[in-house]
Design an enzyme around this catalytic site. Structure first.
Site, PDB file in Angstrom:
ATOM      1  N   GLY A  24     -33.594   0.038  11.139  1.00 31.49           N
ATOM      2  CA  GLY A  24     -32.430   0.378  11.562  1.00 31.49           C
ATOM      3  C   GLY A  24     -31.172  -0.532  11.003  1.00 31.49           C
ATOM      4  O   GLY A  24     -30.005  -0.454  11.625  1.00 31.49           O
ATOM      5  N   SER A  30     -24.676  -3.438  12.575  1.00 29.72           N
ATOM      6  CA  SER A  30     -25.985  -2.669  13.084  1.00 29.72           C
ATOM      7  C   SER A  30     -26.540  -3.721  14.252  1.00 29.72           C
ATOM      8  O   SER A  30     -26.719  -5.098  14.060  1.00 29.72           O
ATOM      9  CB  SER A  30     -26.951  -2.448  12.128  1.00 29.72           C
ATOM     10  OG  SER A  30     -26.479  -1.513  11.295  1.00 29.72           O
ATOM     11  N   ILE A  31     -26.961  -3.027  15.430  1.00 29.98           N
ATOM     12  CA  ILE A  31     -27.488  -3.796  16.204  1.00 29.98           C
ATOM     13  C   ILE A  31     -28.699  -4.371  15.625  1.00 29.98           C
ATOM     14  O   ILE A  31     -29.085  -5.519  15.889  1.00 29.98           O
ATOM     15  CB  ILE A  31     -27.760  -2.961  17.493  1.00 29.98           C
ATOM     16  CG1 ILE A  31     -26.557  -2.595  18.151  1.00 29.98           C
ATOM     17  CG2 ILE A  31     -28.811  -3.703  18.455  1.00 29.98           C
ATOM     18  CD1 ILE A  31     -26.586  -1.598  19.464  1.00 29.98           C
ATOM     19  N   ASP A  75     -37.555   6.783   5.904  1.00 27.64           N
ATOM     20  CA  ASP A  75     -36.969   8.074   6.696  1.00 27.64           C
ATOM     21  C   ASP A  75     -37.953   8.421   7.695  1.00 27.64           C
ATOM     22  O   ASP A  75     -39.015   8.977   7.541  1.00 27.64           O
ATOM     23  CB  ASP A  75     -36.663   9.253   5.604  1.00 27.64           C
ATOM     24  CG  ASP A  75     -35.957  10.353   6.374  1.00 27.64           C
ATOM     25  OD1 ASP A  75     -36.017  10.712   7.834  1.00 27.64           O
ATOM     26  OD2 ASP A  75     -35.593  11.174   5.896  1.00 27.64           O
ATOM     27  N   TYR A 167     -21.229  12.364  24.712  1.00 32.86           N
ATOM     28  CA  TYR A 167     -22.661  11.857  24.364  1.00 32.86           C
ATOM     29  C   TYR A 167     -23.810  13.001  24.522  1.00 32.86           C
ATOM     30  O   TYR A 167     -24.847  12.846  23.753  1.00 32.86           O
ATOM     31  CB  TYR A 167     -23.273  10.559  25.410  1.00 32.86           C
ATOM     32  CG  TYR A 167     -24.089   9.829  24.615  1.00 32.86           C
ATOM     33  CD1 TYR A 167     -23.868   8.876  23.718  1.00 32.86           C
ATOM     34  CD2 TYR A 167     -25.526   9.526  25.146  1.00 32.86           C
ATOM     35  CE1 TYR A 167     -24.650   8.063  22.815  1.00 32.86           C
ATOM     36  CE2 TYR A 167     -26.370   8.462  24.638  1.00 32.86           C
ATOM     37  CZ  TYR A 167     -25.861   7.900  23.412  1.00 32.86           C
ATOM     38  OH  TYR A 167     -26.791   7.175  23.037  1.00 32.86           O
ATOM     39  N   LYS A 174     -32.196  10.085  24.324  1.00 34.18           N
ATOM     40  CA  LYS A 174     -32.215   8.852  25.005  1.00 34.18           C
ATOM     41  C   LYS A 174     -33.094   8.902  26.356  1.00 34.18           C
ATOM     42  O   LYS A 174     -33.864   8.043  26.676  1.00 34.18           O
ATOM     43  CB  LYS A 174     -30.897   8.089  25.331  1.00 34.18           C
ATOM     44  CG  LYS A 174     -30.213   7.651  24.089  1.00 34.18           C
ATOM     45  CD  LYS A 174     -30.919   6.497  22.989  1.00 34.18           C
ATOM     46  CE  LYS A 174     -30.138   6.158  22.111  1.00 34.18           C
ATOM     47  NZ  LYS A 174     -30.836   5.654  20.954  1.00 34.18           N
ATOM     48  N   LEU A 206     -21.585   1.753  13.263  1.00 33.65           N
ATOM     49  CA  LEU A 206     -21.536   3.318  12.573  1.00 33.65           C
ATOM     50  C   LEU A 206     -22.045   4.324  13.522  1.00 33.65           C
ATOM     51  O   LEU A 206     -21.083   5.359  13.628  1.00 33.65           O
ATOM     52  CB  LEU A 206     -22.692   3.454  11.458  1.00 33.65           C
ATOM     53  CG  LEU A 206     -22.146   2.705  10.296  1.00 33.65           C
ATOM     54  CD1 LEU A 206     -23.278   3.136   8.933  1.00 33.65           C
ATOM     55  CD2 LEU A 206     -20.946   3.369   9.564  1.00 33.65           C
TER      56      LEU A 206
HETATM   57  P1  NAD Z   1     -26.350   1.837  13.175  1.00 34.00           P
HETATM   58  O1  NAD Z   1     -25.679   3.150  12.527  1.00 34.00           O
HETATM   59  O2  NAD Z   1     -26.112   0.666  12.615  1.00 34.00           O
HETATM   60  O3  NAD Z   1     -28.261   2.141  13.411  1.00 34.00           O
HETATM   61  C1  NAD Z   1     -28.549   3.327  13.260  1.00 34.00           C
HETATM   62  C2  NAD Z   1     -29.433   3.272  12.312  1.00 34.00           C
HETATM   63  O4  NAD Z   1     -30.306   4.322  12.444  1.00 34.00           O
HETATM   64  C3  NAD Z   1     -29.072   3.367  10.655  1.00 34.00           C
HETATM   65  O5  NAD Z   1     -29.679   2.092  10.245  1.00 34.00           O
HETATM   66  C4  NAD Z   1     -29.379   4.481  10.239  1.00 34.00           C
HETATM   67  O6  NAD Z   1     -29.949   4.290   8.954  1.00 34.00           O
HETATM   68  C5  NAD Z   1     -30.886   4.655  10.935  1.00 34.00           C
HETATM   69  N1  NAD Z   1     -31.269   6.095  10.910  1.00 34.00           N
HETATM   70  C6  NAD Z   1     -30.727   7.257  11.319  1.00 34.00           C
HETATM   71  N2  NAD Z   1     -31.639   8.288  10.947  1.00 34.00           N
HETATM   72  C7  NAD Z   1     -32.588   7.775  10.550  1.00 34.00           C
HETATM   73  C8  NAD Z   1     -33.778   8.361   9.713  1.00 34.00           C
HETATM   74  N3  NAD Z   1     -34.056   9.551   9.523  1.00 34.00           N
HETATM   75  N4  NAD Z   1     -34.905   7.351   9.206  1.00 34.00           N
HETATM   76  C9  NAD Z   1     -34.673   5.996   9.306  1.00 34.00           C
HETATM   77  N5  NAD Z   1     -33.513   5.633   9.766  1.00 34.00           N
HETATM   78  C10 NAD Z   1     -32.471   6.563  10.352  1.00 34.00           C
HETATM   79  O7  NAD Z   1     -25.882   1.994  14.657  1.00 34.00           O
HETATM   80  P2  NAD Z   1     -26.583   1.030  15.919  1.00 34.00           P
HETATM   81  O8  NAD Z   1     -25.263   1.139  17.198  1.00 34.00           O
HETATM   82  O9  NAD Z   1     -26.859  -0.285  15.273  1.00 34.00           O
HETATM   83  O10 NAD Z   1     -27.613   2.115  16.514  1.00 34.00           O
HETATM   84  C11 NAD Z   1     -28.824   1.376  16.552  1.00 34.00           C
HETATM   85  C12 NAD Z   1     -29.544   1.900  17.987  1.00 34.00           C
HETATM   86  O11 NAD Z   1     -28.817   1.515  19.094  1.00 34.00           O
HETATM   87  C13 NAD Z   1     -29.382   3.428  18.028  1.00 34.00           C
HETATM   88  O12 NAD Z   1     -30.603   3.867  18.663  1.00 34.00           O
HETATM   89  C14 NAD Z   1     -28.334   3.749  19.184  1.00 34.00           C
HETATM   90  O13 NAD Z   1     -28.336   4.915  19.565  1.00 34.00           O
HETATM   91  C15 NAD Z   1     -28.547   2.253  19.940  1.00 34.00           C
HETATM   92  N6  NAD Z   1     -27.429   2.114  20.770  1.00 34.00           N
HETATM   93  C16 NAD Z   1     -26.226   1.773  20.256  1.00 34.00           C
HETATM   94  C17 NAD Z   1     -25.148   1.479  20.886  1.00 34.00           C
HETATM   95  C18 NAD Z   1     -23.661   1.489  20.612  1.00 34.00           C
HETATM   96  O14 NAD Z   1     -22.917   1.492  21.431  1.00 34.00           O
HETATM   97  N7  NAD Z   1     -23.492   1.194  19.298  1.00 34.00           N
HETATM   98  C19 NAD Z   1     -25.232   1.321  22.271  1.00 34.00           C
HETATM   99  C20 NAD Z   1     -26.758   1.722  22.814  1.00 34.00           C
HETATM  100  C21 NAD Z   1     -27.561   1.985  22.077  1.00 34.00           C
END
Ligand code: NAD
Length: 273
Positions: A24, A30-31, A75, A167, A174, A206
């Site tokens: 991810g 990215s987290i 993927d 959301y 989720k 993102l």
């Molecule tokens: P991010 O966009 O950086 O990360 C999301 C990742 O999912 C990306 O690297 C993307 O390539 C990957 N992804 C999407 N479709 C995919 C697929 N088909 N196959 C493989 N990888 C795929 O954003 P983020 O905020 O770091 O999100 C990471 C997680 O944290 C997610 O589950 C998001 O819901 C969760 N989250 C985010 C927040 C926030 O506010 N940003 C808060 C709580 C939870």
């Protein structure tokens, strides 16, 4: 160790001798990248997956900066790609000790306005597939590589438990992800594999940008939180370190909120009007 985000990352040996997979990372916001940096700073050996060639040029330099030799395209919607990724992981690492699932997606059109009017079958199923089912699949594949036990974490958000404007579909996905976390934890518990979710507060990534009004969600969450600050990468990565290391040995089937206390708020302080 100071990072590009400017937080002082605690270094040490908590993850020494442990190998794991990070799924991810899309860029340095990215987290998954914050978590990976912290685990590496504590001695973990990491492999990364990325989605599609377009992201490789962003993820490769990050992965190399923490000494990762294994960078695999995967993927989560494509079984052949997942088969190939886990075969390569097994070939290089043999066994693993942890996996970080930080993957989610929903069509932008669904992350705004009316949930009941805007949600289509195809987009709903896509969000469920990528954001919830994928953790079940990743857990099944990863457990085979954890003969000595291990730790799995996923990332979730409060929109699973409470109604958060826009959301929508992702909140439902989720909720499924969090329930899946508990069921996976039951199945894998006897194998000494712990399975947990971190419910992070709104963070500028993102994914947040894909939600209508994401900026407001971010600023209001900080304003209404108990600590009155935005959720830090440091805090989320610290929770991941706790759960992935032996410090988290008795915790499984849990959803840990790391959101400056936002989840505990019923009504904001300012009730004028
Ligand atoms: P991010 O966009 O950086 O990360 C999301 C990742 O999912 C990306 O690297 C993307 O390539 C990957 N992804 C999407 N479709 C995919 C697929 N088909 N196959 C493989 N990888 C795929 O954003 P983020 O905020 O770091 O999100 C990471 C997680 O944290 C997610 O589950 C998001 O819901 C969760 N989250 C985010 C927040 C926030 O506010 N940003 C808060 C709580 C939870």
């Amino acid at each position: 160790m100071a990072t590009s985000e400017g937080w002082d990352m605690p270094t040490g040996d908590l993850m020494k001798g442990k190998k794991g997979l990070i799924m991810g990372v899309a860029n340095s916001s990215s987290i998954a990248w914050g978590i990976a940096s912290q685990l590496a700073a504590q001695g973990a050996e990491l492999a990364f997956t990325y989605l599609g060639e377009g992201l490789e040029r962003r993820v490769r330099p990050l992965a190399e900066s923490v000494g990762a030799k294994l960078l695999i395209q995967a993927d989560v919607t494509d079984d052949a790609s997942m088969d190939a990724a886990f075969a390569e992981l097994e070939k290089e690492f043999g066994t693993i000790d942890f996996v970080v699932h930080s993957v989610a997606f929903a069509n932008k059109d669904e992350l705004k306005g009316s949930f009941v009017d805007n949600t289509t079958r195809d987009s709903f199923l896509l969000a469920m597939n990528i954001s919830a089912f994928s953790f079940v699949d990743v857990a099944k594949r990863s457990a085979r590589l954890m003969p000595n036990g291990g730790s799995m974490i996923t990332l979730t958000y409060l929109g699973s438990e409470r109604v958060i404007p826009n959301y929508n579909t992702m909140g439902v996905a989720k909720a499924a992800l969090e329930a899946a976390t508990r069921y996976i934890a039951r199945d894998l518990g006897p194998k000494n594999i712990r399975v947990n979710a971190i419910s992070a507060g709104a963070m500028r990534t993102l994914s947040l940008a894909g939600i209508s009004g994401g900026r407001g969600l971010h600023s209001k969450s900080a304003q209404f939180s108990l600590i009155k600050e935005e959720t830090s990468m440091e805090g989320v990565a610290g929770a991941a370190l706790w759960l992935c290391s032996d410090l988290g040995r008795s915790t499984t089937g849990e959803v840990v909120h790391v959101d400056a206390g936002f989840h505990a708020v019923g009504l904001p302080d300012d009730m004028e009007g």
